[in-house]
Structure formats: structure tokens, C-alpha cells
Design a protein around this motif. Sequence first.
Motif, PDB file in Angstrom:
ATOM      1  N   UNK A 122      19.092  -9.934   1.953  1.00 49.24           N
ATOM      2  CA  UNK A 122      18.739 -10.389   0.606  1.00 49.24           C
ATOM      3  C   UNK A 122      18.269  -9.183  -0.200  1.00 49.24           C
ATOM      4  N   UNK A 123      18.349  -9.242  -1.528  1.00 53.08           N
ATOM      5  CA  UNK A 123      17.831  -8.149  -2.353  1.00 53.08           C
ATOM      6  C   UNK A 123      16.320  -7.985  -2.174  1.00 53.08           C
ATOM      7  N   UNK A 124      15.866  -6.737  -2.245  1.00 53.30           N
ATOM      8  CA  UNK A 124      14.454  -6.414  -2.077  1.00 53.30           C
ATOM      9  C   UNK A 124      14.019  -5.475  -3.193  1.00 53.30           C
ATOM     10  N   UNK A 125      12.952  -5.832  -3.886  1.00 52.61           N
ATOM     11  CA  UNK A 125      12.340  -4.964  -4.896  1.00 52.61           C
ATOM     12  C   UNK A 125      10.969  -4.548  -4.377  1.00 52.61           C
ATOM     13  N   UNK A 126      10.605  -3.290  -4.608  1.00 49.21           N
ATOM     14  CA  UNK A 126       9.339  -2.763  -4.101  1.00 49.21           C
ATOM     15  C   UNK A 126       8.534  -2.159  -5.237  1.00 49.21           C
TER      16      UNK A 126
ATOM     17  N   UNK B  83      -1.971   3.894  10.459  1.00 40.69           N
ATOM     18  CA  UNK B  83      -1.275   4.252  11.709  1.00 40.69           C
ATOM     19  C   UNK B  83       0.060   3.522  11.877  1.00 40.69           C
ATOM     20  N   UNK B  84       1.105   4.301  12.137  1.00 42.97           N
ATOM     21  CA  UNK B  84       2.427   3.762  12.421  1.00 42.97           C
ATOM     22  C   UNK B  84       3.292   3.459  11.222  1.00 42.97           C
ATOM     23  N   UNK B  85       2.753   3.536  10.017  1.00 38.98           N
ATOM     24  CA  UNK B  85       3.515   3.131   8.838  1.00 38.98           C
ATOM     25  C   UNK B  85       4.270   4.272   8.165  1.00 38.98           C
ATOM     26  N   UNK B  86       3.891   5.503   8.400  1.00 36.83           N
ATOM     27  CA  UNK B  86       4.579   6.618   7.744  1.00 36.83           C
ATOM     28  C   UNK B  86       6.060   6.613   8.115  1.00 36.83           C
ATOM     29  N   UNK B  87       6.928   6.621   7.112  1.00 38.50           N
ATOM     30  CA  UNK B  87       8.372   6.592   7.320  1.00 38.50           C
ATOM     31  C   UNK B  87       8.966   5.197   7.394  1.00 38.50           C
ATOM     32  N   UNK B  88       8.124   4.158   7.444  1.00 40.71           N
ATOM     33  CA  UNK B  88       8.625   2.784   7.491  1.00 40.71           C
ATOM     34  C   UNK B  88       9.249   2.413   6.150  1.00 40.71           C
ATOM     35  N   UNK B  89      10.391   1.722   6.186  1.00 37.28           N
ATOM     36  CA  UNK B  89      11.081   1.310   4.961  1.00 37.28           C
ATOM     37  C   UNK B  89      11.080  -0.212   4.816  1.00 37.28           C
ATOM     38  N   UNK B  90      10.406  -0.688   3.760  1.00 37.06           N
ATOM     39  CA  UNK B  90      10.412  -2.124   3.471  1.00 37.06           C
ATOM     40  C   UNK B  90      11.822  -2.610   3.158  1.00 37.06           C
ATOM     41  N   UNK B  91      12.565  -1.843   2.382  1.00 41.36           N
ATOM     42  CA  UNK B  91      13.904  -2.286   1.992  1.00 41.36           C
ATOM     43  C   UNK B  91      14.826  -2.376   3.197  1.00 41.36           C
ATOM     44  N   UNK B  92      14.792  -1.388   4.083  1.00 40.65           N
ATOM     45  CA  UNK B  92      15.643  -1.426   5.272  1.00 40.65           C
ATOM     46  C   UNK B  92      15.272  -2.596   6.177  1.00 40.65           C
ATOM     47  N   UNK B  93      13.982  -2.767   6.461  1.00 42.94           N
ATOM     48  CA  UNK B  93      13.541  -3.813   7.391  1.00 42.94           C
ATOM     49  C   UNK B  93      13.896  -5.203   6.874  1.00 42.94           C
ATOM     50  N   UNK B  94      13.615  -5.478   5.607  1.00 48.40           N
ATOM     51  CA  UNK B  94      13.871  -6.817   5.077  1.00 48.40           C
ATOM     52  C   UNK B  94      15.358  -7.066   4.871  1.00 48.40           C
TER      53      UNK B  94
ATOM     54  N   UNK C 155       0.868  -1.174   0.000  1.00 45.66           N
ATOM     55  CA  UNK C 155       0.000   0.000   0.000  1.00 45.66           C
ATOM     56  C   UNK C 155       0.906   1.225   0.000  1.00 45.66           C
ATOM     57  N   UNK C 156       0.350   2.323  -0.321  1.00 42.38           N
ATOM     58  CA  UNK C 156       1.166   3.525  -0.423  1.00 42.38           C
ATOM     59  C   UNK C 156       0.548   4.689   0.308  1.00 42.38           C
ATOM     60  N   UNK C 157       1.056   5.808  -0.063  1.00 42.97           N
ATOM     61  CA  UNK C 157       2.088   6.007  -1.079  1.00 42.97           C
ATOM     62  C   UNK C 157       3.462   5.525  -0.594  1.00 42.97           C
ATOM     63  N   UNK C 158       4.256   5.054  -1.551  1.00 43.46           N
ATOM     64  CA  UNK C 158       5.582   4.529  -1.260  1.00 43.46           C
ATOM     65  C   UNK C 158       6.574   5.163  -2.226  1.00 43.46           C
ATOM     66  N   UNK C 159       7.778   5.440  -1.731  1.00 45.14           N
ATOM     67  CA  UNK C 159       8.822   6.013  -2.572  1.00 45.14           C
ATOM     68  C   UNK C 159       9.407   4.912  -3.448  1.00 45.14           C
ATOM     69  N   UNK C 160       9.285   5.075  -4.752  1.00 45.48           N
ATOM     70  CA  UNK C 160       9.791   4.081  -5.700  1.00 45.48           C
ATOM     71  C   UNK C 160      10.991   4.582  -6.491  1.00 45.48           C
ATOM     72  N   UNK C 161      11.522   5.727  -6.091  1.00 46.46           N
ATOM     73  CA  UNK C 161      12.722   6.269  -6.730  1.00 46.46           C
ATOM     74  C   UNK C 161      13.950   5.609  -6.131  1.00 46.46           C
ATOM     75  N   UNK C 162      14.833   5.097  -7.002  1.00 52.49           N
ATOM     76  CA  UNK C 162      16.058   4.465  -6.512  1.00 52.49           C
ATOM     77  C   UNK C 162      16.829   5.468  -5.669  1.00 52.49           C
ATOM     78  N   UNK C 163      17.344   5.009  -4.555  1.00 53.80           N
ATOM     79  CA  UNK C 163      18.100   5.867  -3.658  1.00 53.80           C
ATOM     80  C   UNK C 163      17.841   5.492  -2.216  1.00 53.80           C
ATOM     81  N   UNK C 164      18.265   6.351  -1.321  1.00 59.19           N
ATOM     82  CA  UNK C 164      18.211   6.061   0.108  1.00 59.19           C
ATOM     83  C   UNK C 164      16.794   5.818   0.615  1.00 59.19           C
ATOM     84  N   UNK C 165      15.789   6.469   0.045  1.00 56.26           N
ATOM     85  CA  UNK C 165      14.416   6.327   0.535  1.00 56.26           C
ATOM     86  C   UNK C 165      13.583   5.316  -0.256  1.00 56.26           C
ATOM     87  N   UNK C 166      14.224   4.570  -1.153  1.00 54.44           N
ATOM     88  CA  UNK C 166      13.510   3.576  -1.946  1.00 54.44           C
ATOM     89  C   UNK C 166      12.826   2.571  -1.016  1.00 54.44           C
ATOM     90  N   UNK C 167      11.519   2.377  -1.213  1.00 54.35           N
ATOM     91  CA  UNK C 167      10.762   1.422  -0.412  1.00 54.35           C
ATOM     92  C   UNK C 167      10.196   1.998   0.874  1.00 54.35           C
TER      93      UNK C 167
END
Length: 152
Positions: A102-106, A85-96, A65-77
Amino acid sequence: MMEPRQRLGGIEAGGTKIVCSLGAENGELEESESFKTESPEVTIPKIIQWYESRVLPEAFGVGTFGPVNLNEGADYGRIEKTPKPGWEGFSWTEALHQAFRKPVAVATDVEAAGLAEWKYGVGRGQRLIVYYTIGTGIGAGILLNGEFLRGR
């Protein structure tokens, strides 16, 4: 001799549930399980535990779900301003990556569904598809020759 199959982990992060899955790169689903979408502090440990109790995949794909940053770089994912609630600022790429190294695509959850239709469903063989969803939100994913069209 048959080539070994690459195992992939898929996470569909929707407004009401999270689905974790394992499968092969040819689209064959091996297993999946769903959890209620709660805060990251509750949901992410469930995801990590689910994958740790299995043979880990070589890479992860997340449709979120989004909105999610899909631009390659530090905030990707990273989830941007969201009513979840609680999800704003969460990073899928960092957490996984932190949990599994392992590589992560979002992609957005709608893009991921559109890609599945383009590759395996009614959109197979089509040059252009537009996939719409109406659920806890309204979204669209557009693919041209199998590539996401993104931006404004």
C-alpha cells in the motif's frame, strides 16, 4: 448516494510508544492501539499483526521519531542516526510496503501533530502554524498553507 469512505492507517512512532490507528480521510478515528517502542524486530511484527487482523486500509501515514529522511527517493522514510537502539537505517516505507503493498507517506511525529492541529484543531484556518514538542526529544513542525516547511 453516499461516497464510500477511504480507510487510512496511521502510525505514530514515538520515543516510548507506537500507536496504530484506523480511520477515515475526514479525520474520524475508528480504532487505535498502542505498543511500547522496542527494536524494529519486536515492534514491526506487532504492527503488521494488528493491521492484518482488520480490514486493511488503502494507504498508511507514519509520523515518526527521527531524524528521518524525508527527501523523495530510495531512502525516503529511513531513520537516520538516532539514539533509539536498533532503529538506525530502518525504513518505514520499505517495511510497510513489503508487508501490505500500500502507499506510505512519512513525516516527523511533530509534523504529523502539527498537521492535525492545522486541519482539525486550534490551527484550523491559519496560514502559518509552528508546533513544538518537548518529550523524549525536542522538535518543531512548521506548516505554511497546509504544506510542511522542511530543510535547514
